[in-house]
Motif scaffolding. Structure first.
Motif, short mmCIF file in Angstrom:
data_model
loop_
_atom_site.label_atom_id
_atom_site.label_comp_id
_atom_site.label_asym_id
_atom_site.label_seq_id
_atom_site.Cartn_x
_atom_site.Cartn_y
_atom_site.Cartn_z
N LEU A 175 20.09 -15.50 22.90
CA LEU A 175 20.87 -15.17 21.70
C LEU A 175 22.25 -14.62 22.05
CD1 LEU A 175 18.16 -13.45 19.46
CD2 LEU A 175 19.20 -15.69 19.10
N ALA A 176 22.28 -13.76 23.08
CA ALA A 176 23.52 -13.07 23.39
C ALA A 176 24.44 -13.86 24.30
CB ALA A 176 23.21 -11.72 24.05
N PHE A 177 23.89 -14.75 25.13
CA PHE A 177 24.72 -15.47 26.10
C PHE A 177 24.52 -16.97 26.03
CE2 PHE A 177 23.50 -11.33 27.87
CZ PHE A 177 24.75 -10.74 27.94
N GLY A 178 24.13 -17.46 24.85
CA GLY A 178 23.93 -18.89 24.68
C GLY A 178 25.23 -19.61 24.41
N ALA A 179 25.14 -20.65 23.57
CA ALA A 179 26.31 -21.49 23.32
C ALA A 179 27.43 -20.73 22.62
CB ALA A 179 25.90 -22.70 22.47
N GLY A 180 27.09 -19.64 21.92
CA GLY A 180 28.12 -18.89 21.21
C GLY A 180 28.94 -17.99 22.08
N PHE B 251 31.81 -5.66 21.65
CA PHE B 251 32.22 -6.08 22.99
C PHE B 251 31.57 -7.41 23.36
CE2 PHE B 251 31.63 -5.36 27.76
CZ PHE B 251 32.88 -5.89 28.05
N GLY B 252 32.38 -8.36 23.81
CA GLY B 252 31.90 -9.68 24.18
C GLY B 252 33.06 -10.63 24.33
N ASP B 253 32.77 -11.91 24.45
CA ASP B 253 33.82 -12.91 24.56
C ASP B 253 34.70 -12.87 23.32
OD1 ASP B 253 32.90 -13.72 26.97
OD2 ASP B 253 31.99 -15.60 26.28
N ALA C 80 29.31 -14.91 25.31
CA ALA C 80 28.71 -13.63 25.65
C ALA C 80 28.94 -12.62 24.53
CB ALA C 80 29.28 -13.11 26.97
N GLN C 81 27.85 -11.98 24.08
CA GLN C 81 27.92 -10.93 23.07
C GLN C 81 27.25 -9.68 23.65
OE1 GLN C 81 26.87 -12.40 18.97
NE2 GLN C 81 26.28 -14.26 20.08
#
Length: 522
Positions: free
Chosen positions: A480-485, A107-109, A487-488
Motif C-alpha cells: 500500500l505504501a510503496f506500490g505503484a502510487g 512525508f513521502g514522494d 512511497a508514502q
C-alpha cells in the motif's frame, strides 16, 4: 589481566586502598575519548562554515563533559552508564519517536522537503528550451565535492563553468575531438560511467542565467530555457500555462480551482489523517481484518509449531539412553545454519507446480502457491523448517538446567512419563522460555521475508489485486505504501504504529500470564 599502578597508590597516601586499573577499563576509556574526538573534528568545521552556533555550543559542552567524565577518577558508574544510555536513545528511542512523528505527516514522494524546495523543483522542472537559445556541449565535473557543468559554446568554443550559483568563464580547459572538455583547472572531469552513476544529480542541477536556466539534456548536452511555471510570493501561488495553483497548507500542494494539484509538494502535519485513512478507507479497512486474522494464525502456528518440534527433538536427545546425540544435534541445526533468504528461495522453487521437487517426489501436479489454503500451508511449513532448530537449541539448554531429581521424584510417586512431563518438565520449560516465545511471536508477526521471498503475498484474487491470500500486515503495508502510487512514508508509519500496538498488547498480556506462572513455580 590487571595493571597495578603502584605510583598512583603511593601518591594517595598511607591508609588509602590501592586502586587497580584493568586493561578493559583503559581500553574503554580510550575508545570513548577517541570516538568523541573524531565526532568533534568531523562536525566542527561544517558547523562553523554554516554559522550554526547553537549546535556548535551543544557539541562543545557535550565534548567537555565527556572529557571531564573519562579523565577523572570519579563517577565510575557513569562511565559505563552513559555510553549505554546514548546507544539506547540512538538505536531504540529515536527510531520509535521518529516513526510515530512521521505518522502524523504526509512525508513521502512529492512531499520530502519544505515549501521552498518544492517551489524550486516546480520551477526547475518546468524549464523548456527557448526558441533560438544555444545548445551547449556539456561535460560533468566535480569542484571539490560540488557537481558542476563544463559548457562549451558551439559557436565560439568558449568554455564556461556552470553551477547552482550561476555561469562563469573558465580559461585553460583542454577540449577533445568531439568538443567535450578533457581537463580543466580546479575541477575533476567525470568519466562516462561516473557521470552515468550521477545521472539524477546531473538532471536536477540547474544553472541560472540572465535569460533563464541551463539544464542538462542527457549526459553530453545542455540547453538554455525558461521556466513555464513561476512562483508569485504576493499571492502564494504558481502561475503559468494559463492557470494558477494556490498553496494549500493542509495538503502541502499547490492546487488550482478545479482541485488539481502540481506533482511536487512539501511536507506538512496532517494530524490523524493517516490513521483515519486506515480505518475509513474501504479499500484498506475492508481487507485489514482478514489480513490481521491470517497474520495471527501464521505467527501462532509458526511459534507453537516450532516450539513443539524443537522440544520433541530436544526431549528425545535428552534421554539418558540416547546414543549419537552429537551427530543428531548437528543434523538438526543445519537449517538454522543456512542463510534464511537463500533457503526461502529454494523452498519456493521446490513448491513449483511444473518442475518443483515436491510434486516430482509425490507424482502430483499441485499448484502449491496458486491456491490460498495450499500457499498458506506452504509458508507455514517453510517457516517451521527454518525456525524449529532455534527452539531445539534453547529447549536443549533449558532441559539441562532442570534437575533430574524432579522427574525421578515424580516417577517414584507413581507418575507416568506423560504426567511427569506435563506437570513438571513442561511448566519449568515454559517459565524459562516464555520470554523467547513472546519475542518469536513478535518476530513472526512481522516476518516480511518469509512471505515476500516465497509467495510475494499471493495468490491474488481477480477482484482484489492489492491484497493476497498470504499477505501479512507488514507485506500488505509495504504494497500500500510503496506500490505503484510511490512511497508514502507517513502512511506506512501510521500502519506501523497499528502493528506495534497490536504486538505490544499481545506481548503485555503474555508477559503478565508468564509472571503469574513464575510465581507458582518459584
Amino acid at each position: 589481566m590487571a595493571v597495578d599502578v603502584r605510583e598512583a597508590a603511593r601518591a594517595q597516601g598511607p591508609g588509602r586502598p590501592r586502586r587497580e586499573i584493568t586493561t578493559a577499563f583503559v581500553v574503554s576509556r580510550i575508545a570513548v575519548l577517541a570516538v568523541a574526538a573524531a565526532i568533534l573534528l568531523y562536525a566542527v568545521p561544517p558547523l562553523i562554515a554554516a554559522g550554526s552556533w547553537v549546535p556548535l555550543g551543544v557539541l562543545a559542552a557535550a565534548s567537555a563533559a565527556i572529557a571531564y567524565l573519562y579523565l577523572t577518577r570519579r563517577f565510575v558508574a557513569a562511565k559505563y552508564l552513559i555510553p549505554g544510555t546514548v546507544f539506547l536513545l540512538a538505536f531504540q528511542v529515536f527510531p520509535v519517536v521518529y516513526t510515530v512523528t512521521t505518522a502524523f505527516t504526509n512525508f513521502g514522494d512529492g512531499h520530502r522537503g519544505d515549501k521552498a524546495a518544492a517551489v524550486e523543483a516546480i520551477q526547475t522542472g518546468s524549464v523548456r528550451q527557448a526558441p533560438g537559445s544555444p545548445e551547449y556541449t556539456m561535460t560533468a565535473a566535480l569542484r571539490g565535492e560540488e557537481l558542476v557543468f563544463l559548457l562549451v559554446d558551439p559557436a565560439t568554443k568558449q568554455v564556461s563553468l556552470g553551477s547552482a550559483e550561476g555561469l562563469s568563464r573558465l580559461d585553460g580547459a583542454r577540449l577533445g575531438a568531439t568538443g567535450k572538455v578533457l581537463s580543466a583547472p580546479g575541477v575533476s572531469v567525470l568519466t562516462a560511467p561516473q557521470a552515468a552513476a550521477r545521472g539524477q544529480e546531473i538532471s536536477a542541477l540547474a544553472v541560472p542565467t540572465a535569460g533563464g536556466l541551463i539544464k542538462a539534456n542527457g549526459l553530453s548536452r545542455a540547453v538554455e530555457g525558461k521556466a513555464t511555471l513561476v512562483y508569485d510570493a504576493a499571492c502564494d501561488c504558481v502561475r503559468g500555462n494559463g492557470d494558477t495553483w494556490t498553496a494549500d497548507e493542509s495538503q502541502g500542494y499547490f492546487v488550482n480551482a478545479r482541485g488539481e494539484h502540481l506533482a511536487q509538494g512539501w511536507q506538512v502535519n496532517v494530524g490523524l489523517d493517516n490513521f483515519l485513512r486506515v480505518l475509513t478507507n474501504p479499500t484498506i479497512s475492508g481487507y485489514f481484518a482478514g489480513v490481521l486474522g491470517w497474520n495471527l494464525v501464521f505467527a501462532l502456528a509458526s511459534v507453537l509449531g516450532c516450539f513443539a518440534l524443537g522440544m520433541s527433538a530436544a526431549l528425545a536427545l535428552h534421554h539418558p539412553r540416547m546414543r549419537g546425540t552429537r551427530v543428531y544435534r548437528i543434523v538438526l541445526i543445519l537449517p538454522y545454519a543456512m542463510p534464511a533468504f537463500a533457503m526461502l528461495l529454494v523452498w519456493r522453487d521446490m513448491f513449483n507446480r511444473d518442475f518443483g521437487l515436491i510434486n516430482q517426489l509425490l507424482g502430483t501436479e499441485i499448484d502449491w502457491l496458486g491456491g490460498t489454503m495450499t500457499a498458506r500451508f506452504g509458508v507455514i511449513l517453510v517457516n517451521l523448517w527454518l525456525g524449529f532448530p532455534y527452539m531445539f537449541l534453547v529447549t536443549t539448554g533449558a532441559l539441562q538446567a532442570i534437575p533430574r531429581e524432579l522427574t525421578e521424584a515424580a516417577a517414584i510417586d507413581g507418575a507416568t512419563p506423560w504426567r511427569a512431563f506435563r506437570r513438571v518438565t513442561l511448566p519449568l520449560l515454559l517459565v524459562a522460555l516464555t520470554p523467547l516465545l513472546i519475542s518469536a511471536f513478535a518476530f513472526n508477526f512481522n516476518n516480511y521475508n518469509a512471505i515476500a521471498l516465497t509467495t510475494e503475498g499471493g495468490p491474488f484474487p481477480a477482484d482484489s489485486p492489492q491484497v493476497g491470500g498470504t499477505d501479512l500486515l507488514i507485506t500488505y503495508t509495504f504494497r500500500l505504501a510503496f506500490g505503484a502510487g510511490g512511497a508514502q512514508f507517513g502512511f506506512a508509519a501510521a500502519i506501523s504504529v497499528f502493528i506495534f500496538a497490536i504486538v505490544a498488547v499481545i506481548s503485555a498480556v503474555a508477559f503478565r500470564r508468564s509472571r503469574k506462572q513464575e510465581e507458582i513455580y518459584a
